[in-house]
Design a protein around this motif. Sequence first.
Motif, PDB file in Angstrom:
ATOM      1  N   LEU A   1      70.441  77.076  27.446  1.00 12.89           N
ATOM      2  CA  LEU A   1      71.386  77.821  26.603  1.00 12.89           C
ATOM      3  C   LEU A   1      70.901  77.682  25.166  1.00 12.89           C
ATOM      4  CD1 LEU A   1      74.079  79.307  25.976  1.00 12.89           C
ATOM      5  CD2 LEU A   1      75.116  77.031  25.739  1.00 12.89           C
ATOM      6  N   SER A   2      70.317  78.743  24.654  1.00 16.64           N
ATOM      7  CA  SER A   2      69.907  78.754  23.247  1.00 16.64           C
ATOM      8  C   SER A   2      70.836  79.711  22.504  1.00 16.64           C
ATOM      9  CB  SER A   2      68.455  79.225  23.110  1.00 16.64           C
ATOM     10  OG  SER A   2      68.174  79.500  21.748  1.00 16.64           O
ATOM     11  N   PRO A   3      71.476  79.252  21.419  1.00 16.02           N
ATOM     12  CA  PRO A   3      72.453  80.121  20.748  1.00 16.02           C
ATOM     13  C   PRO A   3      71.832  81.267  19.965  1.00 16.02           C
ATOM     14  CG  PRO A   3      72.227  78.065  19.542  1.00 16.02           C
ATOM     15  CD  PRO A   3      71.416  77.917  20.796  1.00 16.02           C
ATOM     16  N   ASN A   4      70.560  81.123  19.567  1.00 16.98           N
ATOM     17  CA  ASN A   4      69.962  82.252  18.834  1.00 16.98           C
ATOM     18  C   ASN A   4      68.458  82.303  19.053  1.00 16.98           C
ATOM     19  OD1 ASN A   4      68.707  80.469  17.031  1.00 16.98           O
ATOM     20  ND2 ASN A   4      69.260  81.693  15.242  1.00 16.98           N
ATOM     21  N   ASP A   5      67.859  83.314  18.440  1.00 19.35           N
ATOM     22  CA  ASP A   5      66.432  83.544  18.666  1.00 19.35           C
ATOM     23  C   ASP A   5      65.542  82.521  17.968  1.00 19.35           C
ATOM     24  OD1 ASP A   5      66.889  85.662  20.323  1.00 19.35           O
ATOM     25  OD2 ASP A   5      66.296  87.224  18.897  1.00 19.35           O
ATOM     26  N   SER A   6      65.962  82.035  16.777  1.00 18.40           N
ATOM     27  CA  SER A   6      65.056  81.090  16.101  1.00 18.40           C
ATOM     28  C   SER A   6      64.952  79.794  16.898  1.00 18.40           C
ATOM     29  CB  SER A   6      65.489  80.833  14.655  1.00 18.40           C
ATOM     30  OG  SER A   6      66.750  80.227  14.574  1.00 18.40           O
ATOM     31  N   LEU A   7      66.046  79.362  17.524  1.00 17.59           N
ATOM     32  CA  LEU A   7      65.958  78.188  18.386  1.00 17.59           C
ATOM     33  C   LEU A   7      65.160  78.512  19.649  1.00 17.59           C
ATOM     34  CD1 LEU A   7      68.079  77.004  16.453  1.00 17.59           C
ATOM     35  CD2 LEU A   7      69.339  76.181  18.432  1.00 17.59           C
ATOM     36  N   ALA A   8      65.392  79.695  20.206  1.00 15.02           N
ATOM     37  CA  ALA A   8      64.696  80.071  21.442  1.00 15.02           C
ATOM     38  C   ALA A   8      63.184  80.055  21.254  1.00 15.02           C
ATOM     39  CB  ALA A   8      65.163  81.446  21.912  1.00 15.02           C
ATOM     40  N   ILE A   9      62.718  80.501  20.090  1.00 18.72           N
ATOM     41  CA  ILE A   9      61.266  80.523  19.845  1.00 18.72           C
ATOM     42  C   ILE A   9      60.687  79.107  19.906  1.00 18.72           C
ATOM     43  CG2 ILE A   9      59.644  80.723  17.862  1.00 18.72           C
ATOM     44  CD1 ILE A   9      59.844  83.288  19.442  1.00 18.72           C
ATOM     45  N   GLY A  10      61.403  78.148  19.303  1.00 16.93           N
ATOM     46  CA  GLY A  10      60.933  76.759  19.341  1.00 16.93           C
ATOM     47  C   GLY A  10      60.971  76.198  20.757  1.00 16.93           C
ATOM     48  N   ILE A  11      62.032  76.502  21.466  1.00 20.18           N
ATOM     49  CA  ILE A  11      62.188  76.008  22.847  1.00 20.18           C
ATOM     50  C   ILE A  11      61.088  76.594  23.739  1.00 20.18           C
ATOM     51  CG2 ILE A  11      63.712  76.145  24.868  1.00 20.18           C
ATOM     52  CD1 ILE A  11      66.069  76.140  22.671  1.00 20.18           C
ATOM     53  N   GLU A  12      60.792  77.871  23.530  1.00 18.15           N
ATOM     54  CA  GLU A  12      59.752  78.519  24.344  1.00 18.15           C
ATOM     55  C   GLU A  12      58.375  77.919  24.048  1.00 18.15           C
ATOM     56  OE1 GLU A  12      60.672  82.604  23.299  1.00 18.15           O
ATOM     57  OE2 GLU A  12      62.644  82.322  24.237  1.00 18.15           O
TER      58      GLU A  12
END
Length: 375
Positions: A254-265
Amino acid sequence: MSKTKKILALAAAGVFALTLASCSSSGSTSGSSDGGAAAGADCNVGISMPTRSLERWINDGDQLKKLLEDAGCTVDLQYADNKTDQQISQIQNQVAGGSKILVVAAVDGKVLAPVLAEAKKQDATVIAYDRLINGTPDVDYYATFDNYKVGQLQGEFIEKELDLANATGPINLEPFAGSPDDNNAKFFFSGAWDVLLPYVESGVLVVPSGQSPASDDDWASIGIQGWASDKAQSEMDNRLSSFYTGGDKVDVVLSPNDSLAIGIEASLKSAGYAPGADYPVITGQDADKANVKAILDGEQSMTVWKDTRTLGKQVFDMIQEIVAGDDVTVNDTETYDNGDHVVPSYLLDPEVVVKDDVQSKLIDSGFIKASDVGL
Ligand code: BGC
Protein backbone atom coordinates in the motif's frame (compact mmCIF):
# COMPACT_ATOMS: atom_id res chain seq x y z
CA MET A 1 -20.84 13.31 -0.50
CA SER A 2 -22.64 16.39 0.77
CA LYS A 3 -24.71 18.56 -1.47
CA THR A 4 -23.62 21.70 -3.15
CA LYS A 5 -24.13 24.63 -0.89
CA LYS A 6 -23.33 28.27 -1.17
CA ILE A 7 -21.46 30.03 1.56
CA LEU A 8 -21.07 33.74 1.87
CA ALA A 9 -17.66 34.99 0.96
CA LEU A 10 -16.34 35.99 4.35
CA ALA A 11 -13.67 38.46 3.63
CA ALA A 12 -14.56 40.12 0.42
CA ALA A 13 -18.33 40.12 0.21
CA GLY A 14 -19.68 43.49 -0.64
CA VAL A 15 -16.34 45.17 -0.23
CA PHE A 16 -15.02 44.71 -3.71
CA ALA A 17 -17.54 44.63 -6.48
CA LEU A 18 -14.97 44.55 -9.21
CA THR A 19 -14.98 41.75 -11.69
CA LEU A 20 -11.85 40.01 -12.82
CA ALA A 21 -12.12 41.79 -16.12
CA SER A 22 -11.55 45.06 -14.36
CA CYS A 23 -8.50 43.82 -12.50
CA SER A 24 -5.26 45.46 -13.31
CA SER A 25 -2.55 43.31 -14.80
CA SER A 26 0.09 45.70 -13.61
CA GLY A 27 2.56 44.97 -10.86
CA SER A 28 2.41 45.35 -7.13
CA THR A 29 -0.08 47.75 -5.64
CA SER A 30 1.73 48.02 -2.34
CA GLY A 31 2.36 51.58 -1.31
CA SER A 32 -0.83 52.79 -2.91
CA SER A 33 -1.74 55.79 -0.83
CA ASP A 34 -5.37 56.28 -1.69
CA GLY A 35 -6.35 54.11 1.25
CA GLY A 36 -9.02 52.40 -0.82
CA ALA A 37 -9.09 49.30 -2.93
CA ALA A 38 -6.97 50.32 -5.88
CA ALA A 39 -8.01 48.60 -9.08
CA GLY A 40 -6.15 45.34 -9.16
CA ALA A 41 -5.55 45.12 -5.44
CA ASP A 42 -8.34 42.64 -4.88
CA CYS A 43 -7.23 40.59 -7.83
CA ASN A 44 -3.73 40.35 -6.49
CA VAL A 45 -3.06 36.71 -5.71
CA GLY A 46 -0.19 35.09 -3.83
CA ILE A 47 0.23 31.40 -4.57
CA SER A 48 2.41 29.38 -2.21
CA MET A 49 3.30 25.85 -3.31
CA PRO A 50 5.27 23.35 -1.20
CA THR A 51 7.98 22.11 -3.55
CA ARG A 52 9.22 21.91 -7.10
CA SER A 53 10.57 18.43 -6.48
CA LEU A 54 7.25 16.83 -7.37
CA GLU A 55 5.81 17.16 -10.82
CA ARG A 56 2.27 17.76 -9.63
CA TRP A 57 3.04 20.97 -7.71
CA ILE A 58 4.82 22.47 -10.71
CA ASN A 59 1.78 21.74 -12.88
CA ASP A 60 -0.58 23.05 -10.19
CA GLY A 61 1.31 26.32 -9.82
CA ASP A 62 1.86 27.00 -13.52
CA GLN A 63 -1.69 26.28 -14.41
CA LEU A 64 -3.37 28.41 -11.75
CA LYS A 65 -0.97 31.28 -12.47
CA LYS A 66 -1.83 31.16 -16.15
CA LEU A 67 -5.59 31.08 -15.58
CA LEU A 68 -5.34 34.08 -13.27
CA GLU A 69 -2.96 36.08 -15.43
CA ASP A 70 -5.08 35.46 -18.52
CA ALA A 71 -7.95 36.99 -16.54
CA GLY A 72 -5.86 40.05 -15.75
CA CYS A 73 -4.82 39.28 -12.19
CA THR A 74 -1.47 40.00 -10.61
CA VAL A 75 0.10 36.75 -9.44
CA ASP A 76 3.09 35.96 -7.27
CA LEU A 77 3.89 32.22 -7.37
CA GLN A 78 6.42 30.87 -4.86
CA TYR A 79 7.77 27.43 -4.02
CA ALA A 80 8.98 26.63 -0.51
CA ASP A 81 11.41 23.74 -1.09
CA ASN A 82 9.40 21.76 1.50
CA LYS A 83 10.70 24.16 4.20
CA THR A 84 8.20 25.66 6.62
CA ASP A 85 10.29 28.76 7.41
CA GLN A 86 10.68 29.50 3.73
CA GLN A 87 6.96 29.17 3.16
CA ILE A 88 6.18 31.51 6.07
CA SER A 89 8.55 34.21 4.82
CA GLN A 90 7.27 33.85 1.27
CA ILE A 91 3.69 34.38 2.48
CA GLN A 92 4.84 37.38 4.56
CA ASN A 93 6.40 38.89 1.45
CA GLN A 94 3.27 38.25 -0.58
CA VAL A 95 1.10 40.02 1.98
CA ALA A 96 3.57 42.90 2.19
CA GLY A 97 3.54 43.03 -1.60
CA GLY A 98 -0.22 43.52 -1.67
CA SER A 99 -1.65 40.02 -2.20
CA LYS A 100 -5.30 40.15 -1.22
CA ILE A 101 -6.02 36.50 -1.91
CA LEU A 102 -3.65 33.80 -0.70
CA VAL A 103 -3.69 30.30 -2.16
CA VAL A 104 -1.60 28.07 0.05
CA ALA A 105 -0.62 24.41 -0.30
CA ALA A 106 0.98 24.06 3.11
CA VAL A 107 4.27 22.29 3.72
CA ASP A 108 3.18 21.83 7.34
CA GLY A 109 -0.49 22.56 7.93
CA LYS A 110 0.05 23.26 11.63
CA VAL A 111 2.48 26.17 11.63
CA LEU A 112 0.87 28.85 9.48
CA ALA A 113 -1.53 30.39 12.03
CA PRO A 114 0.65 33.43 12.93
CA VAL A 115 1.43 34.40 9.33
CA LEU A 116 -2.22 34.01 8.33
CA ALA A 117 -3.25 36.21 11.26
CA GLU A 118 -0.95 38.87 9.79
CA ALA A 119 -2.54 38.36 6.38
CA LYS A 120 -6.01 38.81 7.86
CA LYS A 121 -4.98 42.19 9.26
CA GLN A 122 -4.47 43.18 5.62
CA ASP A 123 -7.95 41.81 4.75
CA ALA A 124 -6.61 38.90 2.76
CA THR A 125 -8.85 35.95 1.91
CA VAL A 126 -7.15 32.60 2.41
CA ILE A 127 -7.79 29.49 0.35
CA ALA A 128 -6.14 26.25 1.49
CA TYR A 129 -5.10 24.46 -1.69
CA ASP A 130 -5.12 20.65 -1.72
CA ARG A 131 -3.91 20.47 1.93
CA LEU A 132 -5.87 21.86 4.86
CA ILE A 133 -4.31 24.47 7.17
CA ASN A 134 -4.97 23.65 10.82
CA GLY A 135 -5.41 25.48 14.11
CA THR A 136 -6.37 28.89 12.74
CA PRO A 137 -9.58 30.88 12.28
CA ASP A 138 -7.94 32.56 9.29
CA VAL A 139 -8.51 30.01 6.56
CA ASP A 140 -11.66 30.83 4.62
CA TYR A 141 -12.01 28.06 2.03
CA TYR A 142 -10.49 24.74 1.12
CA ALA A 143 -10.33 23.18 -2.35
CA THR A 144 -9.05 19.66 -2.75
CA PHE A 145 -9.75 16.19 -4.05
CA ASP A 146 -11.69 13.89 -1.76
CA ASN A 147 -8.68 12.67 0.19
CA TYR A 148 -10.47 9.87 2.04
CA LYS A 149 -11.71 8.58 -1.29
CA VAL A 150 -8.16 8.52 -2.68
CA GLY A 151 -7.20 6.01 0.02
CA GLN A 152 -10.46 4.13 -0.33
CA LEU A 153 -9.82 3.65 -4.06
CA GLN A 154 -6.37 2.24 -3.23
CA GLY A 155 -7.77 -0.11 -0.57
CA GLU A 156 -10.62 -1.28 -2.79
CA PHE A 157 -8.23 -1.84 -5.68
CA ILE A 158 -6.11 -4.15 -3.49
CA GLU A 159 -9.23 -5.89 -2.20
CA LYS A 160 -10.45 -6.60 -5.71
CA GLU A 161 -7.10 -7.41 -7.28
CA LEU A 162 -6.30 -10.03 -4.64
CA ASP A 163 -9.92 -11.12 -4.22
CA LEU A 164 -9.53 -10.65 -0.48
CA ALA A 165 -13.19 -11.37 0.21
CA ASN A 166 -12.67 -14.96 -0.95
CA ALA A 167 -8.99 -15.44 -0.05
CA THR A 168 -7.71 -17.33 2.97
CA GLY A 169 -4.18 -15.93 2.94
CA PRO A 170 -1.76 -15.34 4.40
CA ILE A 171 -1.00 -12.60 1.85
CA ASN A 172 2.07 -10.49 2.65
CA LEU A 173 1.28 -6.78 2.81
CA GLU A 174 3.65 -3.87 3.44
CA PRO A 175 1.78 -0.63 4.15
CA PHE A 176 3.22 2.88 3.92
CA ALA A 177 1.75 6.27 4.81
CA GLY A 178 2.50 9.84 3.74
CA SER A 179 4.29 12.67 5.46
CA PRO A 180 3.26 13.11 9.12
CA ASP A 181 3.11 16.92 8.70
CA ASP A 182 0.65 16.72 5.79
CA ASN A 183 -2.99 16.80 6.88
CA ASN A 184 -3.97 14.81 3.78
CA ALA A 185 -1.86 11.82 4.73
CA LYS A 186 -4.14 10.67 7.52
CA PHE A 187 -7.17 10.83 5.22
CA PHE A 188 -5.40 8.78 2.55
CA PHE A 189 -4.42 6.20 5.14
CA SER A 190 -7.86 6.00 6.78
CA GLY A 191 -9.56 5.53 3.43
CA ALA A 192 -7.33 2.57 2.60
CA TRP A 193 -7.05 1.12 6.10
CA ASP A 194 -10.81 1.07 6.65
CA VAL A 195 -10.92 -1.37 3.73
CA LEU A 196 -7.78 -3.38 4.59
CA LEU A 197 -7.64 -3.56 8.39
CA PRO A 198 -10.47 -6.12 8.67
CA TYR A 199 -8.42 -8.44 6.44
CA VAL A 200 -5.34 -7.89 8.64
CA GLU A 201 -7.41 -8.65 11.72
CA SER A 202 -8.77 -11.83 10.19
CA GLY A 203 -5.32 -13.01 9.10
CA VAL A 204 -6.01 -12.91 5.35
CA LEU A 205 -3.41 -10.14 5.13
CA VAL A 206 -0.25 -10.35 7.23
CA VAL A 207 2.42 -7.71 7.65
CA PRO A 208 5.77 -9.53 8.11
CA SER A 209 7.62 -6.31 9.01
CA GLY A 210 5.18 -5.59 11.82
CA GLN A 211 4.65 -2.07 10.39
CA SER A 212 0.90 -2.45 10.72
CA PRO A 213 -0.95 0.38 12.51
CA ALA A 214 -3.49 -1.02 14.97
CA SER A 215 -5.95 1.71 13.98
CA ASP A 216 -6.35 4.65 11.60
CA ASP A 217 -5.05 6.96 14.33
CA ASP A 218 -1.65 5.26 14.41
CA TRP A 219 -0.90 6.02 10.78
CA ALA A 220 1.99 8.43 11.45
CA SER A 221 4.11 5.57 12.82
CA ILE A 222 4.58 4.41 9.22
CA GLY A 223 4.64 7.91 7.67
CA ILE A 224 7.46 8.87 5.31
CA GLN A 225 8.65 12.39 6.12
CA GLY A 226 8.43 14.85 3.22
CA TRP A 227 6.95 12.18 0.93
CA ALA A 228 10.56 11.46 -0.04
CA SER A 229 11.21 8.67 -2.57
CA ASP A 230 14.66 7.91 -1.14
CA LYS A 231 13.28 7.53 2.39
CA ALA A 232 10.57 5.15 1.13
CA GLN A 233 13.24 3.23 -0.73
CA SER A 234 15.46 2.77 2.32
CA GLU A 235 12.48 1.85 4.49
CA MET A 236 11.52 -0.82 1.96
CA ASP A 237 15.17 -1.98 1.78
CA ASN A 238 15.13 -2.45 5.56
CA ARG A 239 11.87 -4.34 5.55
CA LEU A 240 13.02 -6.64 2.74
CA SER A 241 16.42 -7.39 4.22
CA SER A 242 15.10 -7.93 7.75
CA PHE A 243 11.82 -9.74 7.24
CA TYR A 244 11.93 -11.45 3.85
CA THR A 245 15.01 -13.60 4.31
CA GLY A 246 13.67 -17.13 3.95
CA GLY A 247 12.39 -16.83 0.39
CA ASP A 248 9.20 -15.05 1.47
CA LYS A 249 7.82 -12.61 -1.06
CA VAL A 250 5.93 -9.35 -0.72
CA ASP A 251 2.50 -9.75 -2.33
CA VAL A 252 1.17 -6.23 -2.00
CA VAL A 253 2.38 -2.75 -1.05
CA LEU A 254 0.00 0.00 0.00
CA SER A 255 1.77 3.11 -1.23
CA PRO A 256 -0.20 6.34 -0.68
CA ASN A 257 1.34 8.20 -3.61
CA ASP A 258 3.59 7.98 -6.62
CA SER A 259 6.73 9.49 -5.08
CA LEU A 260 6.75 6.76 -2.43
CA ALA A 261 5.87 4.10 -5.01
CA ILE A 262 8.91 5.04 -7.12
CA GLY A 263 11.22 4.47 -4.14
CA ILE A 264 9.50 1.22 -3.20
CA GLU A 265 9.74 -0.04 -6.78
CA ALA A 266 13.46 0.77 -6.90
CA SER A 267 13.94 -1.19 -3.69
CA LEU A 268 12.02 -4.19 -5.01
CA LYS A 269 14.02 -4.10 -8.21
CA SER A 270 17.34 -4.17 -6.38
CA ALA A 271 16.07 -7.09 -4.28
CA GLY A 272 15.46 -9.02 -7.51
CA TYR A 273 11.72 -8.53 -8.04
CA ALA A 274 10.75 -8.26 -11.72
CA PRO A 275 7.38 -7.61 -13.37
CA GLY A 276 5.44 -10.80 -13.92
CA ALA A 277 3.13 -13.17 -12.10
CA ASP A 278 4.94 -12.94 -8.74
CA TYR A 279 5.37 -9.18 -8.76
CA PRO A 280 3.48 -7.42 -5.94
CA VAL A 281 0.41 -5.26 -6.36
CA ILE A 282 1.53 -1.65 -5.79
CA THR A 283 -0.71 1.39 -5.48
CA GLY A 284 0.04 5.07 -6.10
CA GLN A 285 -1.46 8.53 -6.54
CA ASP A 286 -0.89 11.51 -8.85
CA ALA A 287 -0.20 9.94 -12.26
CA ASP A 288 3.34 11.30 -12.30
CA LYS A 289 5.00 10.55 -15.63
CA ALA A 290 7.60 8.18 -14.19
CA ASN A 291 4.83 6.21 -12.49
CA VAL A 292 2.64 6.09 -15.56
CA LYS A 293 5.64 4.62 -17.34
CA ALA A 294 6.05 2.15 -14.47
CA ILE A 295 2.38 1.17 -14.89
CA LEU A 296 2.93 0.58 -18.59
CA ASP A 297 6.02 -1.49 -17.77
CA GLY A 298 4.20 -3.62 -15.16
CA GLU A 299 6.16 -2.19 -12.21
CA GLN A 300 3.17 -0.44 -10.62
CA SER A 301 -0.44 -1.63 -10.63
CA MET A 302 -2.40 1.60 -10.51
CA THR A 303 -2.38 5.24 -9.63
CA VAL A 304 -5.16 7.44 -8.28
CA TRP A 305 -5.42 10.25 -10.77
CA LYS A 306 -6.33 13.69 -9.55
CA ASP A 307 -6.72 15.89 -12.60
CA THR A 308 -5.04 18.93 -11.11
CA ARG A 309 -6.38 21.04 -13.98
CA THR A 310 -9.84 20.71 -12.43
CA LEU A 311 -8.50 21.76 -9.03
CA GLY A 312 -6.85 24.82 -10.57
CA LYS A 313 -10.07 25.69 -12.35
CA GLN A 314 -12.08 25.29 -9.15
CA VAL A 315 -9.77 27.63 -7.25
CA PHE A 316 -9.84 30.07 -10.15
CA ASP A 317 -13.66 30.05 -9.97
CA MET A 318 -13.51 30.62 -6.20
CA ILE A 319 -11.21 33.59 -6.72
CA GLN A 320 -13.57 35.02 -9.32
CA GLU A 321 -16.43 34.73 -6.85
CA ILE A 322 -14.42 36.30 -4.04
CA VAL A 323 -13.30 39.20 -6.20
CA ALA A 324 -16.83 39.79 -7.46
CA GLY A 325 -18.17 39.68 -3.90
CA ASP A 326 -20.38 36.71 -4.78
CA ASP A 327 -21.14 33.64 -2.69
CA VAL A 328 -18.33 31.11 -2.95
CA THR A 329 -19.42 27.70 -4.19
CA VAL A 330 -18.52 24.77 -1.95
CA ASN A 331 -19.87 21.21 -1.74
CA ASP A 332 -18.75 20.07 1.70
CA THR A 333 -19.33 21.79 5.01
CA GLU A 334 -18.79 18.80 7.31
CA THR A 335 -15.56 16.96 6.72
CA TYR A 336 -12.67 19.35 7.20
CA ASP A 337 -12.53 20.66 10.75
CA ASN A 338 -9.20 22.43 11.13
CA GLY A 339 -9.36 22.47 14.92
CA ASP A 340 -10.89 25.94 14.91
CA HIS A 341 -13.81 25.59 12.54
CA VAL A 342 -15.14 23.41 9.76
CA VAL A 343 -13.65 24.93 6.65
CA PRO A 344 -16.11 25.27 3.75
CA SER A 345 -14.64 23.01 1.11
CA TYR A 346 -14.93 22.02 -2.50
CA LEU A 347 -14.06 18.34 -2.95
CA LEU A 348 -13.27 16.95 -6.39
CA ASP A 349 -13.45 13.33 -7.44
CA PRO A 350 -10.27 11.27 -7.84
CA GLU A 351 -10.25 8.22 -10.14
CA VAL A 352 -8.29 5.04 -10.63
CA VAL A 353 -5.98 4.69 -13.61
CA VAL A 354 -4.59 1.30 -14.64
CA LYS A 355 -2.57 0.32 -17.70
CA ASP A 356 -5.59 0.14 -19.99
CA ASP A 357 -6.71 3.66 -19.04
CA VAL A 358 -3.45 5.45 -19.79
CA GLN A 359 -4.35 6.32 -23.36
CA SER A 360 -8.02 7.14 -22.87
CA LYS A 361 -7.83 9.00 -19.56
CA LEU A 362 -4.38 10.56 -19.38
CA ILE A 363 -3.17 11.02 -22.94
CA ASP A 364 -6.42 11.72 -24.80
CA SER A 365 -7.33 14.33 -22.19
CA GLY A 366 -3.95 16.01 -22.65
CA PHE A 367 -2.86 15.44 -19.03
CA ILE A 368 0.36 13.86 -20.27
CA LYS A 369 1.89 13.39 -23.72
CA ALA A 370 2.36 9.93 -25.22
CA SER A 371 6.03 10.76 -25.75
CA ASP A 372 6.45 11.51 -22.00
CA VAL A 373 5.78 7.88 -21.22
CA GLY A 374 7.57 6.27 -24.13
CA LEU A 375 4.50 5.68 -26.32
C1 BGC B 1 -1.03 15.59 -2.20
C2 BGC B 1 -0.60 14.44 -3.08
C3 BGC B 1 0.92 14.41 -3.18
C4 BGC B 1 1.57 14.53 -1.82
C5 BGC B 1 3.07 14.72 -1.92
C6 BGC B 1 -0.34 15.51 -0.88
O1 BGC B 1 -0.75 16.51 -0.03
O2 BGC B 1 -2.43 15.59 -2.05
O3 BGC B 1 -1.17 14.60 -4.37
O4 BGC B 1 1.32 13.21 -3.77
O5 BGC B 1 1.05 15.61 -1.10
O6 BGC B 1 3.39 15.93 -2.51
